[in-house]
Scaffold this active site. Structure first.
Site, mmCIF file in Angstrom:
data_model
loop_
_atom_site.group_PDB
_atom_site.id
_atom_site.type_symbol
_atom_site.label_atom_id
_atom_site.label_comp_id
_atom_site.label_asym_id
_atom_site.label_seq_id
_atom_site.Cartn_x
_atom_site.Cartn_y
_atom_site.Cartn_z
ATOM 1 N N TYR A 192 -3.990 -2.597 6.085
ATOM 2 C CA TYR A 192 -3.371 -3.702 5.364
ATOM 3 C C TYR A 192 -2.009 -4.076 5.932
ATOM 4 C CZ TYR A 192 -7.052 -3.228 1.875
ATOM 5 O OH TYR A 192 -8.264 -3.196 1.245
ATOM 6 N N TYR B 258 0.365 -4.752 2.315
ATOM 7 C CA TYR B 258 1.150 -3.656 1.748
ATOM 8 C C TYR B 258 2.296 -3.239 2.672
ATOM 9 C CZ TYR B 258 -2.777 -3.336 -1.462
ATOM 10 O OH TYR B 258 -3.741 -3.634 -2.394
ATOM 11 N N GLU C 14 -11.953 -2.246 5.484
ATOM 12 C CA GLU C 14 -11.101 -2.983 4.549
ATOM 13 C C GLU C 14 -9.945 -3.613 5.305
ATOM 14 O OE1 GLU C 14 -9.690 -1.144 0.962
ATOM 15 O OE2 GLU C 14 -11.537 0.025 0.678
#
Length: 607
Positions: A474, A478, A512
């Site tokens: 991410y 994040y 992800e």
């Protein structure tokens, strides 16, 4: 207790099937007095609730929606007289998270684990030609010895609330269908297949598990109903000439029919649908039928309005139509095995599935997605809870593989999601988990786990166990979000360079990556949470992916917005969906369609 046969319930010439879906009685038991007060015999005070469904979102008061503890389901069941002489069982698709089943006041089964089926034999206690009382005591509390991991907090008013170590809502109840099955005493208990392809001929190896010494006959029929092969014996090989292979996007299925015979007398018959295909990881390529495949798709959730995690076959159909429209070819069952109907649809549509056991939350933090990004450690695998957790984990892997091993869509097993891997105590745990999957899968599919952001090349102790390196990353959300996205890209490249320097000769996939986005927010210049920023973020990630030849797949987080526990990091759930929770496209959906339609199936292959 053993879970019984994992075969999907079907009605045949010898088997009878009765659905117990519909309205059940429900009663909460916050003081855990139901057992001593005789609720196993029936609920004298209750409300009604649909099955299959999660119970939470039917209620308008928070105490009911957030209920944590014991709860009881009950219903009457008429068992026809004609079922006499057959072996009777109740088959639960899932009961979240632990269940005790009673029939006519007698306990018949106990089960732990909320995402896989179990069958309980009720032959001795059931009354044919009469009404029977079925009662299920559930408990939806979380712990560090159950999957998924979490804990329970007791508030000052005495009420308990679930505190998950994972970022999705703790939906619970009888989430999947319940059946009464009636089968012969001499019956098929299970089966498994393997595949070898030589030109246009396929060898389908099979093993049938039976509770009988009767003769076994196995037949294979093509989609036109024409007999393609037949063999006898509990173990054998079906030779299929001019075999039609199961391909990505073209899910050709054969019907396999298993019969038990005593002379000419049919004792039992079971059927299922299989696809002839091979799976292999060779160097950095993922091969289906020997041909390289680049994964395009999603992390998903079983999550929808009102029914929560309950089986929603209509929405499943919509999901597959959207995935076909956008150009996807795969998804991961994050973070638990899905209902069997999802795999059946994936088999027919030709989608590749990474099947994931519910081993999520092994970081001891509800905000593991944030804590791990900053390098937080909790030494999760060194606590006293580990032996019991490992036992539960191994059981769930065994049940998942037993249930799903014959689905052609399943091409890989994901054995953990975002566990802590930076401490040596994780290594023996991972060894046992990966050995279990290798031992139990007859097709020897590749095994993987999703690495959280603190599992970097110089700190992760466990990446060597994976046949496919799966990264959850991410950068730009994040870490280094918004105007710092240029630094995010540099940090992302720096990590990928370290992976490349290891020269692992394995495929990497991204399981992800994503940015929370509200569909109503547009902003120029872009800001985080806007649709413009979601696309800006995704383009940055794809530029990094495209720079490394060993990256062989991208599964964006998430297919659709989904519900989570309340908190300041979430606004009524996780909003990283490419589609809304109601399955309508955000702007990013059109960006993905353009990208994925342009990428060939063998994108970046070594061949």
């Amino acid at each position: 207790m053993k879970n019984g046969s994992m075969l999907y319930p079907r009605e045949t010439a010898t088997r009878r099937l009765k659905s117990l879906d519909g309205m059940w009685d429900l009663r909460f038991d916050p003081s855990s007095t139901g057992s001593s007060e005789g609720w196993a015999n029936g609920l004298d005070t209750s409300i009604t609730i649909p099955v299959p469904a999660s119970f939470q979102d039917f209620f308008t008061d928070k105490d009911a929606r957030e209920y944590c503890g014991d709860l009881w389901y009950a219903r009457d069941l008429y068992i026809p007289k004609e079922y006499e002489g057959l072996k009777l069982a109740l088959r639960f698709g899932a009961a979240t998270h632990r269940a005790i089943v009673y029939v006519n006041g007698q306990e018949v089964f106990r089960h732990e684990g909320g995402f896989l089926p179990f069958s309980c034999d009720i032959t001795e206690v059931a009354q044919c030609g009469a009404e029977n009382k079925v009662v299920v005591k559930l408990n939806n509390e979380l712990s560090e010895t159950n999957l998924p991991c979490g804990t329970v907090k007791v508030l000052k008013n005495g009420k308990k609330i679930a505190k998950p170590y994972f970022d999705f809502y703790n939906y619970s109840g009888l989430n999947r269908s319940v059946y009464l099955t009636a089968i012969p005493a001499d019956s098929v208990f299970g089966y498994e297949t393997t595949y070898a392809i030589d030109g246009t001929t396929a060898q389908v190896g099979y093993t049938v598990k039976t509770a009988s010494s009767a003769k076994v006959e196995v037949s294979l029929f093509d989609e036109d109903g024409v007999l393609a092969a037949r063999a006898e014996g509990a173990t054998g090989t079906l030779t299929v000439e001019d075999a039609k292979l199961w391909q990505v996007g073209k899910g050709y299925l054969y019907k396999i029919v298993i019969r038990l015979l005593d002379g000419d007398t049919l004792l039992d018959e079971y059927y299922d649908f299989i696809g002839i295909r091979t799976v292999e990881v060779k160097g950095t390529d993922i091969l289906i039928n020997g041909a390289p495949v680049y994964l395009k798709g999603f992390g998903k959730h079983e999550d929808s309005d009102i029914v929560g995690r309950g089986t929603n076959i209509a929405q499943t159909k919509r999901d597959f139509e959207l995935m076909k429209w956008i150009g996807a070819n795969s998804f991961r069952t994050s973070h638990y095995p899905y209902s069997e109907e999802v795999y059946q649809m994936a088999d027919r549509e030709g989608f590749l599935v990474i099947d994931e056991v519910p081993a999520v939350g092994m970081l001891r933090s509800i905000a593991n997605f944030l804590d791990a990004s900053t390098g937080a450690q909790t030494n999760f695998f060194s606590g006293d809870h580990v032996p019991k957790l490992l036992e539960r984990h191994l059981d769930d892997i065994a049940d998942m593989i037993e249930r799903d091993k014959n689905h052609p869509c399943v091409f890989a097993w994901s054995l953990l999601n975002e566990p802590e891997t930076t401490d040596e105590s994780a290594v023996p745990y991972f060894e046992r988990v990966f050995e279990q999957a290798a031992k139990l899968d007859p097709q020897k599919r590749p095994r993987t786990f999703a690495l959280v952001m603190n599992s970097v090349p110089d700190k992760c102790k466990c990446y060597q166990f994976s046949d496919i390196i799966a990264l959850n990353r991410y950068f730009g959300w994040y870490v280094n979000g918004g105007p710092e996205i240029c630094d995010a890209k540099e940090a992302f490249i720096a990590e990928m360079d370290k992976w490349q320097a290891l020269d692992l000769d394995k495929p990497f996939i991204f399981t992800e990556y994503g940015a929370d986005t509200h569909p109503g927010i547009h902003k120029l210049p872009s800001v985080m949470w806007s649709q413009e920023y979601q696309i800006e973020y995704l383009k940055m990630c794809h530029e990094v992916f495209d720079s490394y030849p060993f990256v062989k797949g991208e599964q964006v987080w998430n297919f659709a917005d989904f519900q989570t526990t309340e908190g300041i990091m979430r606004c009524d759930g996780n909003k990283k969906g490419i589609f809304t929770r109601q399955r309508q496209p955000k702007d990013a959906a059109f960006y993905f369609k353009k990208r994925w339609d342009s990428l060939p199936l063998d994108h970046k292959s070594n061949k």
